[in-house]
Scaffold this active site. Structure first.
Site, mmCIF file in Angstrom:
data_model
loop_
_atom_site.group_PDB
_atom_site.id
_atom_site.type_symbol
_atom_site.label_atom_id
_atom_site.label_comp_id
_atom_site.label_asym_id
_atom_site.label_seq_id
_atom_site.Cartn_x
_atom_site.Cartn_y
_atom_site.Cartn_z
ATOM 1 N N LEU A 150 114.762 170.315 35.349
ATOM 2 C CA LEU A 150 115.049 168.733 35.541
ATOM 3 C C LEU A 150 114.571 168.492 34.464
ATOM 4 C CD1 LEU A 150 116.249 169.747 39.350
ATOM 5 C CD2 LEU A 150 118.081 169.527 36.861
ATOM 6 N N ALA A 151 113.464 168.309 33.849
ATOM 7 C CA ALA A 151 113.348 167.652 33.182
ATOM 8 C C ALA A 151 112.083 166.437 34.359
ATOM 9 C CB ALA A 151 113.900 166.909 32.045
ATOM 10 N N TYR A 209 99.427 177.172 43.637
ATOM 11 C CA TYR A 209 100.526 175.906 44.624
ATOM 12 C C TYR A 209 99.911 175.261 46.134
ATOM 13 C CZ TYR A 209 103.992 177.707 41.277
ATOM 14 O OH TYR A 209 104.825 177.217 40.057
ATOM 15 N N GLY A 232 113.183 164.584 36.480
ATOM 16 C CA GLY A 232 114.108 163.683 36.447
ATOM 17 C C GLY A 232 114.171 162.517 35.295
#
Length: 302
Positions: free
Chosen positions: A212-213, A41, A215
């Protein structure tokens, strides 16, 4: 994933440390004490900036669970990105993560992606050594099917405790694999059927990344199905006096597998919007849960 500045090798700065501190503070405020990382990351900067936060907050390390992942090599110039779960590579990556995180032990290490060339015996030997040396407390996997988990577990004396998969109201193949059996739709569902059941039966926690896809149901929508589901999410949130993010996380947690959502955002505001889901049991009945699924699906069940 959102900590540490840009997705390149440019150094992070004071502003990135401050942003990480704000995100961690918001998470702690709502009762989140487990922090999920990966060595890739922000090219390692996410771990490094989190290590800065730990160094500036005496006693914080003892209050939290640090989870990280290894197994992916990012592309670098002409060198392509690949997966690498050779035992010696895993050991080296763990040592590098420990240094960046400024800690002497990783609570949970996940194997990030399946490596087709990984030798299960070699990999198990490396994980066993890391455990015996006290460098890693527990192990798990990410993005793996039951048939990939079982051979590794058979070679380990310690149990694999987690499998992290993309799961959300938008990404539903994990759910639909179990209901399109013996229908034409089964041919287009690529999720390895039986993986959820294997994890449940073997005490392997299912962790949902992308919960949370991005947004899709609380901000931007790109399809009529997403728009319909977003309206229902908003309606349920208003009726129950919670945030839309809470409804989305409740939908995952309401599943009998007791899925643990991973809150990927680094925005303090959005992290705090998830607080009710962290503190309260899912308040969705059978009909409401199905209504969300059908709205996102856009077509009737088979």
């Amino acid at each position: 994933m959102g900590l540490g500045g840009t997705w390149d090798t440019e150094p992070y700065g004071p502003g990135d440390i401050a942003a990480a501190e704000a995100a961690v503070e918001a998470a702690l405020d709502i009762g989140i004490t487990r922090f999920d990382h990966a060595d890739i990351y922000r090219h390692g900067k996410a771990e490094a900036v989190f290590g800065e936060v730990l160094a500036r907050a005496p006693g914080l390390r003892e209050r939290i669970v640090v989870q990280t992942k290894c197994g992916i090599r990012l592309a670098d110039g002409d060198r392509p990105g690949i997966y690498d779960l050779r035992g010696r590579t895993v050991v080296r990556r763990v040592e590098e993560s420990l240094a960046r995180l400024r800690t002497d032990v990783i609570d949970v290490l996940l194997l990030h992606r399946p490596d087709p060339l990984a030798d299960p015996d070699d990999l198990a030997e490396a994980l066993t050594a890391l455990h015996r040396q006290g460098l890693v407390r527990r192990f798990g996997v990410s993005n793996m099917a039951a048939a990939q988990i079982a051979p590794l577990q058979a070679r380990l004396d310690v149990p694999l405790v987690a499998n992290q998969l993309e799961m959300s109201l938008q990404r539903r193949d994990w759910l639909e694999a179990g209901v399109v059996v013996n229908t034409p739709a089964a041919a287009s569902n690529g999720f390895p059927f039986g993986t959820l059941e294997y994890c449940r039966d073997n005490g392997i926690e299912l962790q949902a990344w992308g919960a949370l896809a991005q947004g899709r149901f609380t901000g931007r929508q790109e399809t009529p199905e997403e728009q319909a589901a977003a309206r229902l999410v908003a309606s349920l949130a208003e009726r129950k006096g919670v945030t839309p993010e809470t409804v989305l996380l409740w939908w995952l947690r309401r599943h009998p597998a007791r899925i643990s959502p991973v809150i990927g955002t680094a925005s303090p505001e959005r992290i705090r919007a998830c607080g009710q889901a962290a503190r309260r049991e899912p308040d969705l009945d059978h009909e409401e849960w199905y209504a969300l699924w059908l709205a996102a699906r856009g077509v009737p069940l088979p």
